[in-house]
Scaffold this active site. Sequence first.
Site, PDB file in Angstrom:
ATOM      1  N   ASP A 118       0.839  -1.211  -0.136  1.00  0.00           N
ATOM      2  CA  ASP A 118       0.042  -0.061   0.006  1.00  0.00           C
ATOM      3  C   ASP A 118       0.867   1.368  -0.169  1.00  0.00           C
ATOM      4  O   ASP A 118       1.933   1.245   0.349  1.00  0.00           O
ATOM      5  CB  ASP A 118      -0.840   0.058   1.377  1.00  0.00           C
ATOM      6  CG  ASP A 118      -1.595  -1.295   1.736  1.00  0.00           C
ATOM      7  OD1 ASP A 118      -2.058  -1.883   0.711  1.00  0.00           O
ATOM      8  OD2 ASP A 118      -1.872  -1.623   2.938  1.00  0.00           O
TER       9      ASP A 118
HETATM   10  N1  URA Z   1      -1.019  -5.972   4.186  1.00  0.00           N
HETATM   11  C1  URA Z   1      -1.775  -4.631   4.069  1.00  0.00           C
HETATM   12  O1  URA Z   1      -2.550  -4.341   4.538  1.00  0.00           O
HETATM   13  N2  URA Z   1      -0.828  -3.768   3.497  1.00  0.00           N
HETATM   14  C2  URA Z   1       0.227  -3.981   2.709  1.00  0.00           C
HETATM   15  O2  URA Z   1       0.865  -3.115   2.157  1.00  0.00           O
HETATM   16  C3  URA Z   1       0.807  -5.380   2.725  1.00  0.00           C
HETATM   17  C4  URA Z   1      -0.149  -6.170   3.452  1.00  0.00           C
END
Ligand code: URA
Length: 233
Positions: free
Chosen positions: A104
């Site tokens: 993310d």
């Molecule tokens: N889980 C999440 O919530 N975000 C990420 O970037 C990776 C795994």
Amino acid sequence: MRVDALLSRYGYCTRREAGGWVRAGRVRCRGELVDTPAKVVIPSDVTVDGEGVEFADGLYVALHKPTGYSCTHDEEEGAPTVYELVPPRWLQRHPSVQTVGRLDKETSGLLLLTDDGNFLHTLTSPKRHVEKRYEYTTAADVPADAEELFAAGSLLLRGEKEACLPAKLERLAPRHGFLTLREGRYHQVRRMLAAVGAPVETLCRVAVGELSLAPLHLAPGEWRAIAPTDVLP
Ligand code: URA
């Protein structure tokens, strides 16, 4: 491989532009000037502007992704992308350089980049269950029984039909710890911790397979070449 195909494969220029590079004396094979873009060569014999061909056997790179960068190829709403953190020539390679899965925008940590479709597929295949380890902090306490709940493989996230696979939670403190997953659903760590009443405040991926971020000594935004076997021996 022909020199014009090589220059295009490794992102130096298009096949059409290759003649200009050759005429300008920029390409050598075993130290000898190449005189035609049709010459057949092997990449390890070639230098371009005096340097060996970059990542001739495939590009495998570990990047310390900073927060605030997205993993898409398109800039969404003006947010910078991780592709701005690497040399522009990589983005001209064929096959193209991709991130191995995504983090993310607000997640930092270990992100792999490659132009090797098999490597990418192996690491992201749901059948392989490659481990990914995350360090989190939360805005509320993670309940002690979350370790058992996550390990049981019975947590059903909102909107999903299948329970999460067993995951390992290590609570170092009520609001700080590590979570290791063997799958990669959308926002999975954030959703799992939110499901037990502990919204994530910060999230950093600290390992993928056997490769850990800490020993690489990369500051956020820095990258380094790795071997595929560093991740999956
Ligand atoms: N889980 C999440 O919530 N975000 C990420 O970037 C990776 C795994």
